[in-house]
Motif scaffolding. Sequence first.
Motif: not given
Length: 428
Positions: A272-285
């Motif tokens: 709910l408080a997230l402003e910036t998100l960077t996920l790795p290649s192992g995550v779909y999307g």
Amino acid sequence: EGYLEDNMPHSKKKQKLEDGQQNGGGMTTDDDDNSSSFDRLGTDALANIFGFLLPEDIMLARLNKKMREAAKTTIVPMTEFEVDSVDKYNAMAAMTTALPNLQQISIGSMLGFGVGYGCHAFRHGEDPGAEMLSINENCYLHDMNIISNFRKLRCLDLGCTRLNGRYPFLFNFPLLHNLRIHYEYDLKLDLEILAGGLPLLKELYCHKNRSMTGNINCLRVLKDTLTKVTISICCVKGSFMDLADFPCLEELNLTRTLVTGDIREIGERDFLALETLTLPSGVYGGMCYEFQHISDAPDIAMAVNSFKKQRPSLLMTSWRASLSEHSPDWYGLDDELFNEEFREFLAPPFHIHLVEAGSRVGYRWQTNDDMPCEVNWLDPEPGRESSEYEKYIRELRVIEERVYLYQGFHEPPSEEEFNRLASEINGD
């Protein structure tokens, strides 16, 4: 401590003060009155005054026993003291007893020459690696454990220190808010140990620490305090959704880790408080996610676009995904037809990026060097009466002007078509 004071700045100013106290002929009546007033101050008042000074200046101000006692109780202001040489290490060693309430410290490499000559490094920890032991074999070794004396520490930065092995005491600071560990290739660190001894941690930054392991669900003990988490190029695993209910988490970056998951699992009440998100290649999307078929691209792009619409204020910088080299749809330039220099210049457009023109979002295939295909729009074109229309047309023209080699292609050409285009460019 005498060594430290001799190497601190403003030592001439300190000498002048001492000379003035010993030689009354050089002081005026006003000086005597001020000195007398200063002498009447208690240690608590002196500690409050010292709290407005930099660590180096506090050390220089300890001119008598009362001042030295006041310095020991001073809460040193939040200003970085960087240990990047042997001289600075010796200064830190003196501060462990003279200024035990230091709140911020940054420790780096001591490879440079200090007092004397030779290589300087920190003494190895538990279970050290053989390679670094060999490298440091002929170095002067220094004790890292001394920082345990800084019990009021709030910010700790460890970078390129060449620490080797495990150092449990580094992660036992009850007031620590900010921890940065970067380029520590031989520091053996498990997330469970890290999280367990830092109950008030708010910001965690771990980058390129090849000996770092653990599962990110160990961070759940810090659920109510963490606001920023960056763990990148580290061998940690787990599901990113284990952090979904962290109420204060504003930034999450898990680039190039072993973390897995699916952005389609993120619900309206998650992050709910997230402003910036960077996920790795192992995550779909996630960033640089690799898919197996060209036909998978629309679903991935729509999933990411749907998530961005759900969280319009969320920043996902430079998102992209790619066709896996293990895909049956993947191909490269024919080695027999094209030399190595040409193969480096031209490659098939096997990467997808999101594209925006006004409020309209789409995706397109492009090469690693940004040579794009036509856009596949995910949103309808805004109406001509819309206030967004002029902006949309203006940005659309810029997008279309960049398409030249792959004009008419909305997805990668077949291998036969690609080789024909490449031959035309090569002049065959």
